[in-house]
Write a protein that holds these residues in place. Sequence first.
Motif, PDB file in Angstrom:
ATOM      1  N   GLN A   1       0.828  -1.210   0.000  1.00 50.72           N
ATOM      2  CA  GLN A   1       0.000   0.000   0.000  1.00 50.72           C
ATOM      3  C   GLN A   1       0.863   1.260   0.000  1.00 50.72           C
TER       4      GLN A   1
ATOM      5  N   LEU B   1      -1.648  -6.351   1.679  1.00 46.39           N
ATOM      6  CA  LEU B   1      -1.387  -4.935   1.372  1.00 46.39           C
ATOM      7  C   LEU B   1      -0.495  -4.261   2.398  1.00 46.39           C
ATOM      8  N   ASN B   2      -0.554  -4.697   3.652  1.00 46.59           N
ATOM      9  CA  ASN B   2       0.222  -4.029   4.695  1.00 46.59           C
ATOM     10  C   ASN B   2       1.396  -4.856   5.218  1.00 46.59           C
TER      11      ASN B   2
END
Length: 116
Positions: free
Chosen positions: A39, A108-109
Amino acid sequence: MKRHSKKIKHKAKTTLNKIKTNIKETLFDIADIPATSVQQLADFIQHHPDTKVTKKQMLGISYAFYSLETEGYHYYLETNESKILQLDGYYENKKMVSYRSYRDYYQLNTPIKFPN
């Protein structure tokens, strides 16, 4: 009963992924290794002044294709609206990250290690 079993399995997998992410973050912090997430990297690519962007409308959906080369790094990012579909990152032709929204390899993280 199967439905309940699937929920428990999904919850366990999600919890395990969170634990793995936390362990990676802690190890990178302790070792002082530069790291970022998919992200954060996507945000960086989208807002970098040297990024080349191509936008297309297909089947009523807006897609954006980003390409950035800077300081030995090469990034390619595909998005539709606000969702990251694909992100590839290379440093001196060595793959650092390969994210696809349809698979769970990187969340995403999840922190990604960067070369020093």
